[in-house]
Design a protein around this motif. Structure first.
Motif, PDB file in Angstrom:
ATOM      1  N   GLY A 126      43.076  45.783  60.006  1.00 24.34           N
ATOM      2  CA  GLY A 126      44.112  46.777  60.308  1.00 24.34           C
ATOM      3  C   GLY A 126      44.999  47.031  59.098  1.00 24.34           C
ATOM      4  N   ILE A 127      45.355  45.954  58.392  1.00 22.64           N
ATOM      5  CA  ILE A 127      46.229  46.113  57.211  1.00 22.64           C
ATOM      6  C   ILE A 127      45.508  46.917  56.125  1.00 22.64           C
ATOM      7  N   ARG A 128      44.232  46.570  55.914  1.00 25.71           N
ATOM      8  CA  ARG A 128      43.467  47.297  54.887  1.00 25.71           C
ATOM      9  C   ARG A 128      43.379  48.784  55.242  1.00 25.71           C
ATOM     10  N   MET A 129      43.135  49.072  56.530  1.00 26.91           N
ATOM     11  CA  MET A 129      43.049  50.479  56.952  1.00 26.91           C
ATOM     12  C   MET A 129      44.381  51.187  56.711  1.00 26.91           C
ATOM     13  N   PHE A 130      45.481  50.475  57.034  1.00 23.81           N
ATOM     14  CA  PHE A 130      46.815  51.070  56.872  1.00 23.81           C
ATOM     15  C   PHE A 130      47.072  51.382  55.395  1.00 23.81           C
ATOM     16  N   LEU A 131      46.745  50.418  54.518  1.00 22.96           N
ATOM     17  CA  LEU A 131      46.996  50.607  53.083  1.00 22.96           C
ATOM     18  C   LEU A 131      46.163  51.753  52.505  1.00 22.96           C
ATOM     19  N   LYS A 132      44.999  51.969  53.075  1.00 28.21           N
ATOM     20  CA  LYS A 132      44.129  53.062  52.589  1.00 28.21           C
ATOM     21  C   LYS A 132      44.402  54.362  53.333  1.00 28.21           C
ATOM     22  N   GLY A 133      45.362  54.345  54.241  1.00 27.51           N
ATOM     23  CA  GLY A 133      45.676  55.561  55.001  1.00 27.51           C
ATOM     24  C   GLY A 133      44.604  55.925  56.016  1.00 27.51           C
ATOM     25  N   LYS A 134      43.844  54.918  56.453  1.00 23.27           N
ATOM     26  CA  LYS A 134      42.729  55.198  57.373  1.00 23.27           C
ATOM     27  C   LYS A 134      43.059  54.841  58.822  1.00 23.27           C
ATOM     28  N   ASN A 135      44.280  54.367  59.064  1.00 18.09           N
ATOM     29  CA  ASN A 135      44.582  53.948  60.435  1.00 18.09           C
ATOM     30  C   ASN A 135      44.677  55.163  61.360  1.00 18.09           C
ATOM     31  N   PRO A 136      44.147  55.018  62.575  1.00 13.15           N
ATOM     32  CA  PRO A 136      44.200  56.148  63.508  1.00 13.15           C
ATOM     33  C   PRO A 136      45.632  56.397  63.972  1.00 13.15           C
ATOM     34  N   PRO A 137      45.977  57.631  64.377  1.00 14.65           N
ATOM     35  CA  PRO A 137      47.345  57.905  64.843  1.00 14.65           C
ATOM     36  C   PRO A 137      47.655  57.098  66.100  1.00 14.65           C
ATOM     37  N   LEU A 138      48.923  56.685  66.235  1.00 13.45           N
ATOM     38  CA  LEU A 138      49.295  55.907  67.419  1.00 13.45           C
ATOM     39  C   LEU A 138      49.201  56.770  68.677  1.00 13.45           C
ATOM     40  N   ILE A 139      49.606  58.028  68.521  1.00 12.91           N
ATOM     41  CA  ILE A 139      49.486  58.937  69.668  1.00 12.91           C
ATOM     42  C   ILE A 139      48.515  60.054  69.301  1.00 12.91           C
ATOM     43  N   HIS A 140      47.428  60.106  70.029  1.00 16.50           N
ATOM     44  CA  HIS A 140      46.405  61.120  69.730  1.00 16.50           C
ATOM     45  C   HIS A 140      46.791  62.468  70.326  1.00 16.50           C
ATOM     46  N   HIS A 141      46.306  63.535  69.688  1.00 19.63           N
ATOM     47  CA  HIS A 141      46.484  64.860  70.293  1.00 19.63           C
ATOM     48  C   HIS A 141      45.705  64.910  71.601  1.00 19.63           C
ATOM     49  N   PRO A 142      46.277  65.502  72.638  1.00 18.16           N
ATOM     50  CA  PRO A 142      45.513  65.597  73.896  1.00 18.16           C
ATOM     51  C   PRO A 142      44.272  66.459  73.704  1.00 18.16           C
ATOM     52  N   MET A 143      43.221  66.089  74.374  1.00 19.24           N
ATOM     53  CA  MET A 143      41.983  66.864  74.260  1.00 19.24           C
ATOM     54  C   MET A 143      42.028  68.048  75.235  1.00 19.24           C
ATOM     55  N   GLN A 144      41.692  69.215  74.707  1.00 12.41           N
ATOM     56  CA  GLN A 144      41.800  70.433  75.525  1.00 12.41           C
ATOM     57  C   GLN A 144      40.777  70.486  76.663  1.00 12.41           C
ATOM     58  N   GLU A 145      39.559  70.015  76.357  1.00 14.53           N
ATOM     59  CA  GLU A 145      38.486  70.154  77.363  1.00 14.53           C
ATOM     60  C   GLU A 145      38.325  68.884  78.194  1.00 14.53           C
ATOM     61  N   LEU A 146      39.404  68.176  78.436  1.00 13.12           N
ATOM     62  CA  LEU A 146      39.311  66.911  79.167  1.00 13.12           C
ATOM     63  C   LEU A 146      38.691  67.081  80.558  1.00 13.12           C
ATOM     64  N   ASP A 147      39.012  68.185  81.208  1.00 15.48           N
ATOM     65  CA  ASP A 147      38.439  68.411  82.544  1.00 15.48           C
ATOM     66  C   ASP A 147      36.919  68.485  82.479  1.00 15.48           C
ATOM     67  N   ASP A 148      36.405  69.098  81.407  1.00 15.32           N
ATOM     68  CA  ASP A 148      34.948  69.178  81.242  1.00 15.32           C
ATOM     69  C   ASP A 148      34.358  67.779  81.096  1.00 15.32           C
ATOM     70  N   VAL A 149      35.025  66.955  80.292  1.00 13.08           N
ATOM     71  CA  VAL A 149      34.539  65.584  80.081  1.00 13.08           C
ATOM     72  C   VAL A 149      34.518  64.843  81.417  1.00 13.08           C
ATOM     73  N   LYS A 150      35.592  64.992  82.178  1.00 11.52           N
ATOM     74  CA  LYS A 150      35.661  64.294  83.473  1.00 11.52           C
ATOM     75  C   LYS A 150      34.565  64.788  84.414  1.00 11.52           C
ATOM     76  N   LEU A 154      41.355  40.638  63.541  1.00 10.34           N
ATOM     77  CA  LEU A 154      41.416  42.097  63.352  1.00 10.34           C
ATOM     78  C   LEU A 154      42.563  42.498  62.420  1.00 10.34           C
ATOM     79  N   ILE A 155      43.562  41.597  62.299  1.00 17.64           N
ATOM     80  CA  ILE A 155      44.774  41.982  61.548  1.00 17.64           C
ATOM     81  C   ILE A 155      44.469  42.383  60.092  1.00 17.64           C
ATOM     82  N   PRO A 156      43.689  41.549  59.353  1.00 15.35           N
ATOM     83  CA  PRO A 156      43.414  41.966  57.951  1.00 15.35           C
ATOM     84  C   PRO A 156      42.738  43.338  57.861  1.00 15.35           C
TER      85      PRO A 156
END
Ligand code: FES
Length: 317
Positions: free
Chosen positions: A284-308, A280-282
């Motif tokens: 991940g590196i390619r994604m990072f170089l292209k700026g496509k890597n997902p954020p390490l900490i995601h924004h909390p989802m507002q409607e999480l209770d609905d999902v649950k 997976l490392i290559p």
């Protein structure tokens, strides 16, 4: 009545280097199927036009072709329903080599069907050969839809996964497999589902749904593949990439309401699968170089209770 132009792909391996289109004009008789029209063209305009047919009753499965880009069973398709602006383009099925005109080579298709062992393997010790192997109505209903498959290969032709991976078993073989995996008289459910869970099996379908759209019967391969995955998960056949991916996907949505693309690939690969994780490392590196890597900490989802709440309802059901 106006004439319709049938633009038909031709190829004769004895004289053509490439495929080409030939146009035939025909007044579509009232109620004529696409197969009727192909026959009329062959009988009255060009006897060399090659295509497969037999029953003309949507039973033998031999007359599938592509009309305007989609696989159809020619004898079950009204010609007038596919003619657009008095024109219809007919090509051979996809994902297979052309033999001549609209006839394709089905060798690989049949090999894949054979690979899933399309025959019953009952427990001979429990059964006496002098009695029938009966099923209840409920047991039969589990395999009823798959048993309507006429092996026309329309689903195989238009399968998107097959287009990028020729080793994929494909929708026809998998639909046929469900018919045996869920047959109450078969004793090889677990060994079958283990084999089907390997690479190029049930988890390699990408759910585009084209197979079920193209299926001319009730077999609807995507539904059968979902059934096979359910059997795999319920039977604990989960030590493979596809099952781990599905479970990681559910876990991520259920816990945070979002797809955590940092953890899902790792969980899918398996935490102790060192070679897999290193592979997976290559990426991940390619994604990072292209700026496509997902954020390490995601924004909390507002409607999480609905999902649950949705998960809770689903689990209660
Ligand atoms: S000719 Fe048999 S299914 Fe069409």
């Amino acid at each position: 009545m106006s004439e319709t132009t049938f633009k038909i792909q031709r190829f004769n391996p004895e004289k053509d280097k490439e495929t080409y289109f030939q146009e035939f004009k025909l007044e579509i008789p009232k109620g004529a199927t696409l197969l009727d029209c192909l026959n009329l063209i062959k009988w009255t305009q060009d006897g060399t036009l090659t295509f497969r047919m037999s029953c003309r009753s949507a039973i033998c499965g031999s007359c599938s072709v592509r009309a305007n880009g989609h696989a159809v069973l020619a004898c079950k398709t009204q010609a007038s329903s596919v003619a657009q602006n008095d024109q219809v383009t007919i090509k051979p099925l996809g994902n297979m080599e052309i033999i001549k005109d609209l006839a394709v080579d089905l060798t690989e298709f049949w090999k894949k069907v054979e690979a899933i062992k399309p025959w019953l393997m009952p427990d001979e010790k429990k059964e006496t050969q002098t009695t029938e192997r009966t099923q209840s109505v409920e047991e039969f209903l589990k395999i009823d839809k798959a048993s309507t498959c006429i092996m026309c290969s329309s689903c195989y032709s238009d399968c998107c996964s097959m287009a990028v991976d020729k080793s994929f078993l494909g929708p026809t073989a998998l639909a046929k497999a469900q018919r045996f995996v869920e047959d109450s008289r078969d004793k090889e459910t677990i060994s079958r589902i283990k084999e089907l869970s390997e690479d190029a099996g049930i988890w390699d379908c990408t759910h585009c749904g084209e197979c079920s759209q193209r299926c001319p019967t009730e077999a609807k391969p995507l539904d059968r593949i979902v059934s096979l995955r359910t059997v795999a998960l319920n039977s604990g056949v989960t030590n493979n990439y596809g099952a781990r991916h599905a479970k990681a996907f559910v876990k991520s949505i259920k816990s945070s309401g979002i797809l955590n693309e940092n953890t899902i690939p790792v969980a899918s690969m398996g935490f102790f699968n060192i070679p897999g994780l290193l592979s997976l490392i290559p990426v991940g590196i390619r994604m990072f170089l292209k700026g496509k890597n997902p954020p390490l900490i995601h924004h909390p989802m507002q409607e999480l209770d609905d999902v649950k709440r949705i998960f809770k309802k689903f689990e209660e059901k």
